[in-house]
Enzyme design. Structure first.
Site, PDB file in Angstrom:
ATOM      1  N   THR A 352     -20.669 -93.761 -13.467  1.00  0.00           N
ATOM      2  CA  THR A 352     -20.524 -92.954 -12.259  1.00  0.00           C
ATOM      3  C   THR A 352     -19.390 -93.563 -11.445  1.00  0.00           C
ATOM      4  O   THR A 352     -19.608 -94.474 -10.639  1.00  0.00           O
ATOM      5  CB  THR A 352     -21.825 -92.918 -11.440  1.00  0.00           C
ATOM      6  OG1 THR A 352     -22.887 -92.451 -12.269  1.00  0.00           O
ATOM      7  CG2 THR A 352     -21.696 -91.984 -10.243  1.00  0.00           C
ATOM      8  N   HIS A 524     -23.230 -33.899  14.185  1.00  0.00           N
ATOM      9  CA  HIS A 524     -24.350 -32.953  14.094  1.00  0.00           C
ATOM     10  C   HIS A 524     -25.699 -33.613  14.386  1.00  0.00           C
ATOM     11  O   HIS A 524     -26.720 -32.927  14.437  1.00  0.00           O
ATOM     12  CB  HIS A 524     -24.365 -32.272  12.714  1.00  0.00           C
ATOM     13  CG  HIS A 524     -24.892 -33.114  11.590  1.00  0.00           C
ATOM     14  ND1 HIS A 524     -24.082 -33.758  10.688  1.00  0.00           N
ATOM     15  CD2 HIS A 524     -26.176 -33.396  11.218  1.00  0.00           C
ATOM     16  CE1 HIS A 524     -24.844 -34.403   9.806  1.00  0.00           C
ATOM     17  NE2 HIS A 524     -26.096 -34.198  10.105  1.00  0.00           N
ATOM     18  N   ASP A 575     -16.991 -33.858  11.900  1.00  0.00           N
ATOM     19  CA  ASP A 575     -18.389 -34.251  12.125  1.00  0.00           C
ATOM     20  C   ASP A 575     -18.466 -35.750  12.423  1.00  0.00           C
ATOM     21  O   ASP A 575     -18.921 -36.561  11.629  1.00  0.00           O
ATOM     22  CB  ASP A 575     -19.211 -33.908  10.885  1.00  0.00           C
ATOM     23  CG  ASP A 575     -20.709 -34.091  11.100  1.00  0.00           C
ATOM     24  OD1 ASP A 575     -21.114 -34.201  12.273  1.00  0.00           O
ATOM     25  OD2 ASP A 575     -21.451 -34.123  10.104  1.00  0.00           O
ATOM     26  N   SER A 692     -28.187 -38.696   7.668  1.00  0.00           N
ATOM     27  CA  SER A 692     -26.849 -38.367   8.149  1.00  0.00           C
ATOM     28  C   SER A 692     -26.390 -39.379   9.192  1.00  0.00           C
ATOM     29  O   SER A 692     -27.202 -39.991   9.889  1.00  0.00           O
ATOM     30  CB  SER A 692     -26.843 -36.969   8.774  1.00  0.00           C
ATOM     31  OG  SER A 692     -27.124 -35.991   7.806  1.00  0.00           O
TER      32      SER A 692
END
Length: 770
Positions: A352, A524, A575, A692
């Site tokens: 290591t 709408h 819309d 929507s």
């Protein structure tokens, strides 16, 4: 004379062969050495990585609330013996055992009292702190010993405010020297017994009223950090780098980082992964997956990040240089990180060598600095931020002190008190008993109010920490961000989604949060005959948040009756509506804006040049025939759709002429010119009435951009209003269309010039458009 010489040569050759053969046999015998069967651990479990063969690792585990003593593992050596088990004092121990977890004792407490006073505190024990008259207690009044060997809460401190710096306190298990807290005064800490000091041993009071370094803590070798602790503390430090501290949270100047990464700033991150034999392929894969989650999360931010990747064992191997072209492409970085052959590159090496891995980073930085100097771009080099993430399962056992290389890196980057924020080094120790905490503490940065050293119980804990990382309450003005983790709620996954609650007898709608006081939806949703003041905006949370509407701005050209003389009952051109909220949304994990097309924020989200035009942005986002997109059901579930673009658009649009309601429409392309046409994917057949106004959006590098507004469709799969109550929240049951019916949905295209003009007019000063 020749014959004896020839014979002598033959004899020497034979001896050489015999010696080589003997050496090879010895090496083979040594390589095949076996260790005796281990006696195991008292009251615990034992596992082997490779049986009794050389190099095999024994791992000891205990029940929750206990730890293996004196070590969690042993290795079978070439001499046929397991590595010895010794106590910290050096005493040889024949058989390990499971010991009960405990927390450090509180040794000193200035200007107050605590109880009970015990020599040892087991899990569940509670300490209570009180201050003497004239002193105010800062920190926790009650602390409980947790199952990870650490006290909960924060260090209690009794202070009268008389010093230039606040009383720095004394953590459990520590002794402190220094009792004056004026400018340039110093305090020094020492941990008692076998406790390791994490943080700053020496702290100095500065003119700013802030102590240098990091608040220290004393930790037992068996203690560890919970995944939630690591996530919160690491997130807090990264948030400081990215300048994402909560705008609503008061913050003193002395505790704020002095330098932040600006938009389009540069951050270089170096990732060092321990691939030594003790890690093992399985755990190394968890290292890879954890860091990959971090890289993917960081890719969402409005900064340029270059990644360097190094794996190391006995020697380091560079997988990606930080100056390589693909180092800034997070998809390429992830590909390299997830390569399952990275561990095998080190050929089962047991070393290591952390110092060598850090030296590789030093070499990368040196090369970069020389390149910038050669190009006379010193000023740019000096503004680059650097961060190192080191992952290891143990301690450096070769190559020398890692700290020596850290000193060189500090010198190269000219890190001092004024430039401390140009470098952050994080050290992650995985597998708490075998981690050298003192070494990790030497490596890691030490900054006020932050933690850069983390010790995890195992690689699974590391992965749990990183999966939900980089999810901050406040992202400033960054749009299109969401929590992608598997444990996130619907609100956290889709924080822009809002419900527009209609008065009784009217259909509700969805909308998308685009700014602190603005919601985008369909026109709408607000019939002319109904007072919009009766509507409200809802954010599903716990408890649900509801907001009153101040005003509704419907596009002046919207008129659903416009084409009734042409036998078109409802016409959805223009819309679009903007809902202005009475009081600002407070951005949080459950309320964040989605990105809008043709805005500067979306250019930053896409990491595109500031001069990119709206047309160029549209071509980039809709560049294929079928663009994968998403929208939401009324309950918040995400559904998938394909935007039919380019030469597929007319085919999609013309499909509506087969439906009875449109048989008299002669100009289909004209009727749908303002809309994006979508086809659903799989069995999610279409949007329902009541959905929507929601966003049709795309996912680009984990940033979400709204392309359109759900407006109308040729088929309502939820017309029977049947619910599936097995889901939470209950979900409308979608009916599949009859054979031959091909549903199409239409979404107002936000890229259309006439729509962009209206948005710019209404949102002037709120959102910066291109």
């Amino acid at each position: 004379m020749r014959l004896p010489l020839y014979a002598l040569l033959c004899l020497l050759l034979l001896l050489a062969q015999t010696t080589v053969s003997g050496t090879q046999e010895g090496q083979l015998s040594q390589g095949n050495a076996e260790c005796p069967e281990d006696m195991g651990i008292t009251d615990g479990n034992t596992t082997y990585t490779d049986g009794l063969r050389e190099g095999s690792i024994i791992t000891y585990t205990c029940d929750r609330g206990y730890y293996p003593y004196p070590a969690a593992s042993r290795v079978c050596q070439s001499n046929g013996k397991w590595t010895e088990l010794r106590s910290k004092t050096g005493r040889l121990i024949r058989q390990p055992s499971c010991r009960e977890m405990r927390c450090p004792s509180q040794l000193d407490f200035e200007n107050g009292a605590y109880f009970p006073r015990l020599s040892s505190y087991s899990v569940g024990s509670t300490l209570i702190f009180e201050c003497f008259d004239g002193y105010t207690l800062r920190g926790s009044t009650h602390r409980t010993c947790q199952i990870n060997g650490k006290w909960n809460g924060t260090t209690p401190i009794c202070d009268d405010g008389s010093g230039n710096c606040p009383n720095p306190g004394i953590p459990a298990g520590a002794r402190k020297t220094g009792i004056r807290y004026r400018i340039d005064d110093k305090v020094k800490y020492h941990c008692m017994g076998d406790l390791d000091l994490i943080g700053s041993e020496l702290r100095v009071c500065q003119e700013s009223g802030e102590w240098t370094g990091t608040e220290p803590s004393c930790q037992y070798p068996f203690s560890f950090d919970f995944p939630t602790e690591v996530k919160d503390q690491f997130d807090a430090s990264i948030a400081n780098i990215l300048d994402l501290t909560q705008r609503h949270k008061p913050k003193t100047e002395s505790l704020a980082r002095r330098l932040k990464i600006e938009k389009n700033g540069l951050l270089h991150i170096y990732i060092l992964l321990d691939a030594s034999k003790s890690v093992g392929q399985k755990h190394f894969t968890l290292f890879q997956d954890s860091i990959a989650a971090f890289v993917e999360g960081l890719s969402r931010f409005d900064i340029t990040v270059n990644f360097g990747i190094v794996t190391y064992a006995t020697a380091p191997k560079v997988i990606l240089h930080v100056y390589d072209k693909e180092s800034a492409d997070w998809t390429e970085v992830l590909t390299k990180l997830r390569n399952r052959t990275l561990y095998r590159d080190h050929y089962d090496r047991s070393g290591t060598n952390i110092r060598a891995a850090l030296h590789t980073v030093y070499e990368m930085m040196s090369f970069q600095k020389a390149s910038y100097q050669l190009q006379k771009r010193n000023q740019i080099w000096s503004t680059i931020r650097h961060a190192i993430l080191l992952l290891t399962d143990g301690k450096s056992n070769m190559g020398g002190r890692p700290k020596d290389t850290i000193i060189k890196i500090h010198s190269l980057l000219e890190i001092d008190e004024k430039r401390r924020d140009f470098l952050d080094i994080y050290a992650f120790g995985i597998g708490n008993l075998d981690v050298d905490r003192a070494e990790l503490n030497d490596i890691a940065s030490k900054k006020p109010g932050e933690n850069h050293v983390f010790v995890m119980e195992d690689p699974d804990s590391l992965k749990a920490s990183f999966e939900d990382m980089l999810d901050f309450p406040d992202f400033g003005d960054m749009c299109g961000l969401a929590n992608e983790s598997s444990v996130a709620t619907i609100r956290e996954k889709f924080p822009w989604l809002v419900h527009i609650k209609a008065p009784l007898g009217s259909d509700s709608c969805l909308g998308s949060l685009i700014a602190t006081k603005w919601v985008l939806t369909a026109a709408h949703c607000f019939p002319f005959t109904i007072d919009w003041g009766l509507f409200s905006i809802g954010i599903r949370s716990d408890p649900e948040q509801t907001y009153s509407i101040r005003n509704v701005h419907v596009h002046k050209l919207y008129d659903y009756r416009k084409k009734q003389h042409e036998h078109i009952k409802e016409f959805y051109e223009y819309d679009i509506a903007l809902v202005e909220i009475q009081h600002e949304f407070k951005f949080s994990k459950v309320a964040r804006p989605i990105c809008l097309p043709c805005t500067e924020a979306t250019n930053r989200a896409l990491k595109k040049p500031a001069q990119m035009t709206c047309n160029e942005q549209e071509k980039y986002l809709i560049s294929v025939h079928d663009v994968p997109a998403h929208f939401h059901t009324a309950s918040g579930r995400k559904l998938n759709a394909n935007i039919k673009a380019q030469d597929q658009k007319d085919t999609c649009n013309n499909e509506i002429s087969r439906w009875p309601d449109f048989e008299n429409v002669t100009d289909i392309p004209g009727y749908t010119s303002q809309f994006l046409c979508t086809v659903m994917q799989g069995r999610d057949v279409a949007a329902c009435k009541g959905e929507s106004g929601g966003a049709l959006y795309v996912d680009k590098s984990k940033r979400y951009i709204q392309m359109g507004i759900v407006s109308w469709g040729v088929y309502n799969p939820c017309r029977n209003k049947a619910y599936d109550f097995s889901t939470q929240p209950p979900e409308l049951i979608r009916e599949t269309p009859r054979p031959g019916q091909n549903p199409r949905d239409f979404h107002l295209n936000l890229f259309k010039p006439e729509i962009q003009t209206w948005l710019k007019e209404k949102l002037k000063g709120v959102i910066s458009f291109l």
